[in-house]
Design a protein around this motif. Structure first.
Motif, PDB file in Angstrom:
ATOM      1  N   TYR A  63      -3.429   8.198  -9.796  1.00 20.90           N
ATOM      2  CA  TYR A  63      -2.467   7.218 -10.304  1.00 20.90           C
ATOM      3  C   TYR A  63      -2.103   6.275  -9.150  1.00 20.90           C
ATOM      4  CZ  TYR A  63       1.445   9.853  -8.226  1.00 20.90           C
ATOM      5  OH  TYR A  63       2.303  10.479  -7.353  1.00 20.90           O
ATOM      6  N   GLY A  64      -1.254   5.307  -9.416  1.00 20.83           N
ATOM      7  CA  GLY A  64      -0.997   4.218  -8.469  1.00 20.83           C
ATOM      8  C   GLY A  64      -0.760   4.601  -7.023  1.00 20.83           C
ATOM      9  N   VAL A  65       0.148   5.561  -6.791  1.00 20.39           N
ATOM     10  CA  VAL A  65       0.559   5.870  -5.416  1.00 20.39           C
ATOM     11  C   VAL A  65      -0.606   6.417  -4.563  1.00 20.39           C
ATOM     12  CG1 VAL A  65       2.139   7.226  -3.983  1.00 20.39           C
ATOM     13  CG2 VAL A  65       2.972   6.182  -6.089  1.00 20.39           C
TER      14      VAL A  65
ATOM     15  N   ARG B  53      -3.357   3.708  -3.982  1.00 22.90           N
ATOM     16  CA  ARG B  53      -2.970   2.667  -3.024  1.00 22.90           C
ATOM     17  C   ARG B  53      -3.023   3.201  -1.588  1.00 22.90           C
ATOM     18  NH1 ARG B  53       0.873  -0.125  -0.490  1.00 22.90           N
ATOM     19  NH2 ARG B  53       2.313   1.614  -0.445  1.00 22.90           N
ATOM     20  N   GLN B  54      -2.505   4.433  -1.397  1.00 20.72           N
ATOM     21  CA  GLN B  54      -2.498   5.013  -0.055  1.00 20.72           C
ATOM     22  C   GLN B  54      -3.929   5.221   0.455  1.00 20.72           C
ATOM     23  OE1 GLN B  54       0.028   8.398  -0.716  1.00 20.72           O
ATOM     24  NE2 GLN B  54       1.878   7.287  -0.133  1.00 20.72           N
TER      25      GLN B  54
ATOM     26  N   GLU C 226      -5.519   1.954   1.405  1.00 17.27           N
ATOM     27  CA  GLU C 226      -4.999   1.468   2.685  1.00 17.27           C
ATOM     28  C   GLU C 226      -5.630   2.219   3.854  1.00 17.27           C
ATOM     29  OE1 GLU C 226      -0.723   1.568   2.703  1.00 17.27           O
ATOM     30  OE2 GLU C 226      -0.605  -0.452   1.858  1.00 17.27           O
TER      31      GLU C 226
ATOM     32  N   MET D   2      -3.222  -3.502   4.526  1.00 20.78           N
ATOM     33  CA  MET D   2      -2.138  -3.227   3.588  1.00 20.78           C
ATOM     34  C   MET D   2      -2.557  -3.648   2.175  1.00 20.78           C
ATOM     35  SD  MET D   2       1.771  -4.345   3.818  1.00 20.78           S
ATOM     36  CE  MET D   2       2.666  -2.883   4.220  1.00 20.78           C
ATOM     37  N   VAL D   3      -2.296  -2.782   1.219  1.00 18.97           N
ATOM     38  CA  VAL D   3      -2.623  -3.082  -0.179  1.00 18.97           C
ATOM     39  C   VAL D   3      -1.308  -3.152  -0.953  1.00 18.97           C
ATOM     40  CG1 VAL D   3      -3.784  -2.234  -2.248  1.00 18.97           C
ATOM     41  CG2 VAL D   3      -4.856  -1.920  -0.017  1.00 18.97           C
ATOM     42  N   SER D   4      -1.041  -4.284  -1.562  1.00 17.62           N
ATOM     43  CA  SER D   4       0.215  -4.405  -2.307  1.00 17.62           C
ATOM     44  C   SER D   4       0.041  -3.810  -3.709  1.00 17.62           C
ATOM     45  CB  SER D   4       0.644  -5.864  -2.418  1.00 17.62           C
ATOM     46  OG  SER D   4      -0.135  -6.519  -3.376  1.00 17.62           O
ATOM     47  N   VAL D   5       1.159  -3.373  -4.252  1.00 19.27           N
ATOM     48  CA  VAL D   5       1.145  -2.770  -5.580  1.00 19.27           C
ATOM     49  C   VAL D   5       0.732  -3.807  -6.635  1.00 19.27           C
ATOM     50  CG1 VAL D   5       3.594  -3.109  -6.106  1.00 19.27           C
ATOM     51  CG2 VAL D   5       2.447  -1.118  -6.988  1.00 19.27           C
ATOM     52  N   GLY D   6       1.070  -5.063  -6.394  1.00 21.92           N
ATOM     53  CA  GLY D   6       0.694  -6.136  -7.320  1.00 21.92           C
ATOM     54  C   GLY D   6      -0.807  -6.352  -7.338  1.00 21.92           C
ATOM     55  N   ALA D   7      -1.420  -6.382  -6.146  1.00 21.81           N
ATOM     56  CA  ALA D   7      -2.878  -6.565  -6.048  1.00 21.81           C
ATOM     57  C   ALA D   7      -3.594  -5.375  -6.680  1.00 21.81           C
ATOM     58  CB  ALA D   7      -3.276  -6.703  -4.586  1.00 21.81           C
TER      59      ALA D   7
ATOM     60  N   TYR E 212      -2.544  -3.281  -9.137  1.00 16.91           N
ATOM     61  CA  TYR E 212      -2.485  -3.224 -10.602  1.00 16.91           C
ATOM     62  C   TYR E 212      -3.208  -4.401 -11.260  1.00 16.91           C
ATOM     63  CZ  TYR E 212       0.089   1.036 -10.945  1.00 16.91           C
ATOM     64  OH  TYR E 212       0.419   2.362 -10.888  1.00 16.91           O
ATOM     65  N   THR E 213      -3.253  -5.545 -10.573  1.00 14.90           N
ATOM     66  CA  THR E 213      -4.027  -6.673 -11.100  1.00 14.90           C
ATOM     67  C   THR E 213      -5.509  -6.279 -11.151  1.00 14.90           C
ATOM     68  OG1 THR E 213      -2.452  -8.131 -10.026  1.00 14.90           O
ATOM     69  CG2 THR E 213      -4.467  -9.144 -10.776  1.00 14.90           C
TER      70      THR E 213
ATOM     71  N   ASP F 216      -6.133  -3.568 -13.880  1.00 15.36           N
ATOM     72  CA  ASP F 216      -6.156  -4.173 -15.221  1.00 15.36           C
ATOM     73  C   ASP F 216      -7.482  -4.879 -15.476  1.00 15.36           C
ATOM     74  OD1 ASP F 216      -3.695  -3.259 -15.784  1.00 15.36           O
ATOM     75  OD2 ASP F 216      -2.643  -5.174 -15.632  1.00 15.36           O
TER      76      ASP F 216
END
Lengths: 123, 181
Positions: free
Chosen positions: A37-39, A42-43, A46, A52-57, A59-60, A63
Motif C-alpha cells: 500500500y502507499g506507505v 513510497r518508502q 525512495e 524523494m518521492v511525494s505522495v502526490g506523484a 498516487y498519480t 492511478d
C-alpha cells in the motif's frame, strides 16, 4: 523479433510502455506482495532511487498504471493510526509484469549498445 | 500584578493540584474545587458523551483535561509537545500512566490537510492519501517530535501540489476532448 520490436514501438506510441518511475513502483509492489500500500511503496521507492518521492506523484502514477491495466487495487480495513482511514492495496497484473519485462529488455539493449560503443562516437 | 508573577502563581497552583492527584488520594479521589480550577485558568466543559471535565492550558504549551465524576477527579490527561501523561484516580490510589501512545492523540496540521481537500475532489482518493500521510506523520512524530513531523507533512503537501494539479488538468482536457468528438 521484428514483430516484438513493432509491438514495443506500438506500446511506446500509445504510451503503454512503463517509464523508469512506473517500473520502480511496479517493482515496489512486487517486493511488498500482500502488504503493498502507499506507505511501504513510497518508502521503498525512495530507498531504491535515492530521491524523494511525494505522495502526490506516487498516487498519480498508481492511478495511471491502473488505467493502463498494469495493476489493480482493493481497499483494506481502516486503521487507528491513520485517523480511521482505510488503506488501498495494490497488486501487479499480467500486463504489468509484461510491461516490466519490456522495460527491462529495453534497458538491457541500451546497456549492450553502450558496451559495444563506450565512447559514444563512431565504432 | 505582572503577567509573569500571575503565570508563576498559576503554575504553582496547578502543580500543587497535580501533586494532590499523584499522591494516594482519599477514597474517591480529590475534589476538583471550582474556584481553584477557575483561578488556575481552567474552564468547565461538557464532553459529547456527557462527561464533565475541566480543560485549560498550562504554561509552556501543555494542555490538561481533568475528567470529573460527581465533582471528584476521575482522571487527568496532560498533553505536552513531546509526551502524554495520563493520571488516573481510582479506588483511592492515584496512578500515573506514561505509556499512553502519543500517536493516538497526534493530529497533523489542519491547514496542510485542508490543502488536500482543495486539490483532490475524489473523496476516496483523498481519504487514502490523507491516511497514508497521517500514518507517516505519526511515525515521524514519535521519532523526531511535532516540529519535524509538521515539516515532513508540509513538505509532502508542497511536493504533491504539482503532480495532483497536473492530473486534474489532464483529466479536464480529456473530458473536453471526449465532448468535442
Amino acid at each position: 523479433m521484428q514483430m516484438k520490436r513493432i509491438h514495443i514501438l506500438e506500446n511506446i506510441l500509445n504510451n503503454r510502455a512503463p517509464g523508469n518511475f512506473e517500473a520502480l513502483i511496479l517493482s515496489a509492489i512486487l517486493f511488498h506482495r500482500e502488504d503493498a500500500y502507499g506507505v511501504p511503496i513510497r518508502q521503498w521507492a525512495e530507498e531504491q532511487s535515492g530521491k524523494m518521492v511525494s505522495v502526490g506523484a506516487l498516487y498519480t502514477t498508481l492511478d495511471r498504471m491502473e488505467d493502463k491495466g498494469y495493476i489493480s487495487s482493493y481497499m483494506g480495513e481502516p486503521g487507528p493510526n491513520r485517523g480511521g482511514r482505510a488503506k488501498k492495496y495494490f497488486r501487479v497484473e499480467g500486463a504489468g509484469l509484461a510491461a516490466l519485462d519490456e522495460w527491462r529488455s529495453a534497458n538491457d539493449r541500451i546497456k549492450k549498445g553502450l558496451e559495444l560503443n563506450p565512447a559514444g562516437g563512431a565504432a | 500584578m505582572s503577567k509573569k508573577i500571575k503565570a508563576v502563581k498559576r503554575r504553582a497552583m496547578i502543580d500543587a493540584f497535580l501533586d494532590d492527584i499523584r499522591r494516594a488520594g482519599s477514597e474517591h479521589g480529590p475534589i476538583a474545587d471550582s474556584i481553584t480550577m477557575k483561578r488556575a485558568g481552567f474552564r468547565l466543559i461538557r464532553l459529547p458523551d456527557g462527561t464533565v471535565a475541566y480543560k485549560g492550558d498550562i504554561e509552556d504549551g501543555a494542555e490538561s483535561t481533568i475528567y470529573l465524576e460527581a465533582g471528584r477527579v476521575e482522571a487527568i490527561q496532560t498533553h505536552r509537545s513531546d509526551s502524554i501523561e495520563l493520571y488516573g484516580v481510582s479506588g483511592g490510589i492515584a496512578r500515573r500512566f506514561l505509556h499512553a501512545p502519543p500517536e493516538a492523540q497526534v493530529v497533523p496540521p489542519r491547514l496542510a490537510e485542508y490543502t488536500f481537500y482543495l486539490i483532490i475532489r475524489d473523496k476516496n482518493a483523498r481519504s487514502v492519501i490523507l491516511g497514508d500521510l497521517e500514518e507517516q506523520y505519526q511515525d515521524v512524530y514519535s521519532k523526531f517530535g511535532r516540529r519535524m513531523a509538521s515539516v515532513f507533512y508540509w513538505e509532502q503537501v508542497m511536493l504533491s501540489l504539482g503532480p495532483l494539479i497536473w492530473k486534474t488538468l489532464t483529466k479536464i482536457v480529456q473530458i473536453r476532448h471526449w465532448f468535442a468528438r
